[in-house]
Structures are given as C-alpha cells and as structure tokens.
Design an enzyme around this catalytic site. Structure first.
Site, mmCIF file in Angstrom:
data_model
loop_
_atom_site.group_PDB
_atom_site.id
_atom_site.type_symbol
_atom_site.label_atom_id
_atom_site.label_comp_id
_atom_site.label_asym_id
_atom_site.label_seq_id
_atom_site.Cartn_x
_atom_site.Cartn_y
_atom_site.Cartn_z
ATOM 1 N N ARG A 220 0.770 -1.079 0.049
ATOM 2 C CA ARG A 220 -0.170 0.049 0.058
ATOM 3 C C ARG A 220 0.850 1.199 -0.038
ATOM 4 O O ARG A 220 0.509 2.343 -0.758
ATOM 5 C CB ARG A 220 -0.733 -0.158 1.290
ATOM 6 C CG ARG A 220 -1.781 1.339 1.381
ATOM 7 C CD ARG A 220 -2.838 1.197 2.294
ATOM 8 N NE ARG A 220 -3.382 2.561 2.544
ATOM 9 C CZ ARG A 220 -4.290 2.954 3.402
ATOM 10 N NH1 ARG A 220 -4.866 1.780 4.152
ATOM 11 N NH2 ARG A 220 -4.801 4.009 3.746
ATOM 12 N N CYS B 270 -18.520 -2.083 0.042
ATOM 13 C CA CYS B 270 -18.096 -1.059 0.749
ATOM 14 C C CYS B 270 -18.804 -0.181 1.710
ATOM 15 O O CYS B 270 -20.082 -0.085 1.491
ATOM 16 C CB CYS B 270 -17.398 -0.042 -0.552
ATOM 17 S SG CYS B 270 -16.176 1.309 0.301
ATOM 18 N N ASN C 235 -10.411 -4.579 -1.729
ATOM 19 C CA ASN C 235 -10.286 -3.186 -2.823
ATOM 20 C C ASN C 235 -9.335 -3.598 -4.025
ATOM 21 O O ASN C 235 -8.472 -4.441 -4.206
ATOM 22 C CB ASN C 235 -9.850 -1.930 -2.067
ATOM 23 C CG ASN C 235 -10.816 -1.337 -1.472
ATOM 24 O OD1 ASN C 235 -12.083 -1.309 -1.488
ATOM 25 N ND2 ASN C 235 -10.588 -1.021 -0.095
ATOM 26 N N HIS D 129 -16.498 4.746 -4.503
ATOM 27 C CA HIS D 129 -15.937 5.795 -4.163
ATOM 28 C C HIS D 129 -16.069 6.953 -5.437
ATOM 29 O O HIS D 129 -15.179 7.788 -5.284
ATOM 30 C CB HIS D 129 -14.326 5.531 -4.041
ATOM 31 C CG HIS D 129 -13.872 4.630 -2.930
ATOM 32 N ND1 HIS D 129 -12.630 4.090 -2.626
ATOM 33 C CD2 HIS D 129 -14.851 4.368 -1.823
ATOM 34 C CE1 HIS D 129 -13.061 3.662 -1.333
ATOM 35 N NE2 HIS D 129 -13.891 3.767 -0.850
ATOM 36 N N TYR E 130 -14.622 10.518 -1.503
ATOM 37 C CA TYR E 130 -13.534 10.673 -2.231
ATOM 38 C C TYR E 130 -13.694 11.611 -3.353
ATOM 39 O O TYR E 130 -12.509 11.926 -4.241
ATOM 40 C CB TYR E 130 -13.461 9.093 -2.749
ATOM 41 C CG TYR E 130 -12.934 8.116 -1.960
ATOM 42 C CD1 TYR E 130 -11.722 7.451 -2.387
ATOM 43 C CD2 TYR E 130 -13.575 7.774 -0.922
ATOM 44 C CE1 TYR E 130 -11.096 6.634 -1.575
ATOM 45 C CE2 TYR E 130 -12.826 7.073 -0.022
ATOM 46 C CZ TYR E 130 -11.465 6.408 -0.185
ATOM 47 O OH TYR E 130 -11.071 5.585 0.621
#
Length: 427
Positions: free
Chosen positions: A92, A165, A143, A195, A248
């Site tokens: 990540r 989500c 994700n 998102h 987002y």
C-alpha cells in the site's frame, strides 16, 4: 441449517469488527463453521483465539477452523467473504508513494494507486472464483471492490459475487452532522461507482428532504480534514453541485491541492498505519487472553463487519434487505451500460442483489463518472490478463492522469516495484 462461511484475510486488523458483526447475527447463523484463512499464520491464530474467546463469552454457536491455504478453506463453503490486502501495508505504501512522485494523488483505491492494487487483487479473486464451490457467493470487501467485482463477473462468467464498501455509511453520518440532521433514520440514495457516488435524494424516516434548500443554508466549516473526512471541502463541493458527493470526490475536484498536502505530510497513510500496527496487535493479543474480550475499535474494529455479515444473512435467509452494493447495473443507472458494475441501492435475497432503478447520473458529474467507469473496465481487463498495453490505456483513461508520459512512468515504476506480486505481468 448449518452453513460454512470462509473468511479470506482473517488475520487482518479489521477482524475484531467482523467478529462483532458475526456476534450481532449469531442467532441467525447458529451452528455455522467459520473457516478463517490467511497466509500470515501468526495473525490468523491470534484472530482465531480472539474469536473463540468472544464467541464463548457470549454463548455464540460457531466453530472456528484455521487455514493457511485457500483449497481447504473454500471447500464446502456457501459464502466466501474476501477481506484481504495483497502485499500488505508495504505494498500500500508503494501504491500511495509512486503516483505522488509524478504529481498524481497516491491513494489505495482511486487512480494509479488503486490500479496497482487491482493488479494484485484481481488474480487472487479469480483463483478464488475457480476454487469456490458452484453456487457459492463471494462477498467481496477487497479493494478496489468495483474493479474486482467487474473482473470476476466478466472473466469468470457464472460466478456469484457481490462487491461491498461501507463508505456510504460513514458519508451519510458525516452529511447528517453537516446538515444538522439526526444520523438515525437518515437514508441517501448513493449512486454511481465505488468511491464515486452521488446522492440527489435523501430521506429522514422515509420522508424526502429538500436537499437544495438545506444546501443553500449550509455553512462551510473551517478545515478539520482527517484521512477519512474533509467536511470543509465536502460542504463547499455540495453547495457548488447541488447534491451530496462521496468523500472521495475531493481527490477529483481538489486534486492539485491534495497532492501538495500529501507531499507536505511526509509520510503515507500506509506508513502511519504500519507504525501503529505492532501496538494494535499486541492489544488484540492481550484481549484474546481474557475470558470476555472487548478489543478496541481501531482499524475497523467497531461496526465494520456488521454490513458484510448482514449481506451474508440477507442471502442466506432470503431477507430481501435493501442495501447499497456493487453489482451489475442492469438498467439501474441509465447513464451507464447495463453490464457496468455500479454502486447502487439493491434488494438482496437468496437469488442475489436486484438493483433498484435510480435514473440518470447527476448532470454535473455524469461525464466524470463515465470516465471513471471506462478506466475501471480497462483496469479490470489489464489486471486479469497482464496486457501492458491495456494497462497503459487504463492509466491514461483515469481523470487523475493528464499525460501519456506520466502514465508510462507510473506504470513502469509500479510494475517493477510490485514484480513479486504481479505474476500476470511477467515478461
């Protein structure tokens, strides 16, 4: 009727929330085998100890089994709950840091960072689809959930998968606070892509709210941004658009400002989390040794798991529950193709999600959302096939990336950095 539920990624720091979600529906899933699966044997064993102690303390009739391989975990499972992070927090960090070096927002699900994560996640989900029993439901939290769900549906036809989500839950609470409304009983029709959702219709206890009037009176608060919320920018954006944006949206409408803030911060979100994880897991170990554990609610340890468990119960018990999920459009949003994977309200029962008709996307964000969908379709294909040309096309299509040269540099650097986790891109 007993049932087997496989949980792939059961060593995750999010598991205390999943355990709480299972306890929330313990009567409805009584007798279930919970097949905990993770490649990290130590974290797997820790979360299994915690789960057994919490279940015993509350009299929940669950059997927990431990698996470090997918085959035994998935064998006989009616539901496969996927909640893993391929490559862990170290990967990540790369997802966040590499785009930022090239002037692009580095984020774990959106933009080039999300693309790199998709390239790691999709092959694992495709393997899970291959190994799962015929008729099993994959309930996916991994994700980027929209890309993952799209890849599985198109590259493994016939697989039953729902993308999840819970971002909309937190966003609805945020908007309740900003608009001066009680969060209990507030419901928004979030529609679009994961998102990248928008809400023009909002109800309180079933009664429509005059959203334009509320937004006209909304005062923009000062600052207060966190890794999850940015109420000042959200309020500013909602007043300009005339409807509610997903949190987002700041990455799209304030992109360059966010890039500068991320650069000035000095550490990625992944590095911040890595720094706190040893103490977090130590606290979980201490709780697991107690007769009645009550672990902290950090890292999704609160109600994070209830949403996923509720969806599993809706499928298992044919509850016809109205929830917001990622699934095939099938006409729900008229502005997107029928086979697009969208995030919309749907009724979930034994036969899966039935998306509700939502109409067109709001005009001010219609083109943006369609562009994100075009990127996601290309990203899913690139992640599934390892086609570098399609991968470049995907990055060039994303609204964050404004230059072919930038797309090329991010792709080259990203594939090199993640080489060990991207077998499909091997020369």
């Amino acid at each position: 009727m007993s049932v087997k539920i496989a949980i792939v990624g059961a060593g995750s720091g999010y598991m205390p929330g999943v355990i709480r979600g299972l306890l929330h529906r313990a009567d409805d899933l009584s007798g279930a085998e919970l097949a905990f699966c993770d490649i990290d044997a130590d974290h797997l064993a820790l979360m299994a100890r915690l789960a057994r102690a919490m279940f015993a303390a509350r009299g929940a009739d669950f059997t927990v089994t431990e698996h470090t391989g997918l085959e035994s975990a998935l064998d006989g499972a009616s539901y496969v709950f996927t909640t893993f992070r391929p490559g862990g927090m170290a990967a990540r960090h790369l997802d966040e840091a590499i785009p930022l070096r090239h002037g692009v927002v580095g984020q774990e699900t959106a933009g080039p960072g999300g693309f790199l994560m998709a390239c790691r996640s999709v092959p694992v989900l495709l393997r899970i689809a291959d190994l799962a029993d015929p008729g099993a439901w994959i309930v996916n939290y991994t994700n980027p959930t929209n890309v993952v769900t799209d890849a599985v549906l198109r590259h493994r036809p016939g697989t039953r998968i729902i993308g999840l989500c819970d971002q909309h839950v937190g966003d609805t609470v945020m908007w309740a606070e900003l608009l001066g409304l009680p969060s209990g009983g507030l419901e928004a029709d979030w529609i679009g892509l994961n998102h990248a959702t928008w809400a023009e219709r909002v109800r309180l206890h079933g009664e429509p709210i005059d959203l334009p009037a509320r937004l006209a009176e909304l005062e923009v608060p000062d600052g207060g941004a966190t890794p999850w919320r940015d109420p000042s920018r959200m309020a500013e954006l909602a007043k300009a658009l005339g409807f509610l944006p997903n949190s987002y949206a700041k990455y799209y409408f304030f992109h360059d400002e966010v890039v500068e803030e991320l650069r000035a911060k000095g550490t990625t979100r992944a590095q911040d989390i890595l720094a706190m994880l040893p103490a977090y897991y130590a606290s979980i170990a201490a709780e697991a040794a107690k007769p009645d554990p009550d672990p902290g609610r950090e890292r999704g340890g609160g109600e994070h798991g209830e949403f996923a468990v509720d969806v599993i119960c809706a499928l298992h018990r044919d509850e016809r529950r109205r929830v917001i999920v990622n699934t095939s459009n099938n006409g729900a949003i008229s502005s997107l193709d029928d086979d697009a994977v969208v995030e919309v309200p749907a009724v979930v029962g034994r036969d899966g999600p039935v998306p509700l008709t939502m109409g067109p996307l709001p005009a001010p964000v219609r083109g943006l959302t369609q562009a994100i969908h075009a990127y996601e379709r290309l990203a899913a294909d690139a992640a599934a096939t390892g086609d570098r040309r399609v991968a470049l096309q995907a990055l060039m299509a994303h609204p964050f990336v404004r230059s072919k040269r930038t797309a090329e540099r991010i792709l080259q650097e990203g594939l090199a950095a993640h080489r060990a986790h991207l077998p499909q891109f091997a020369p």
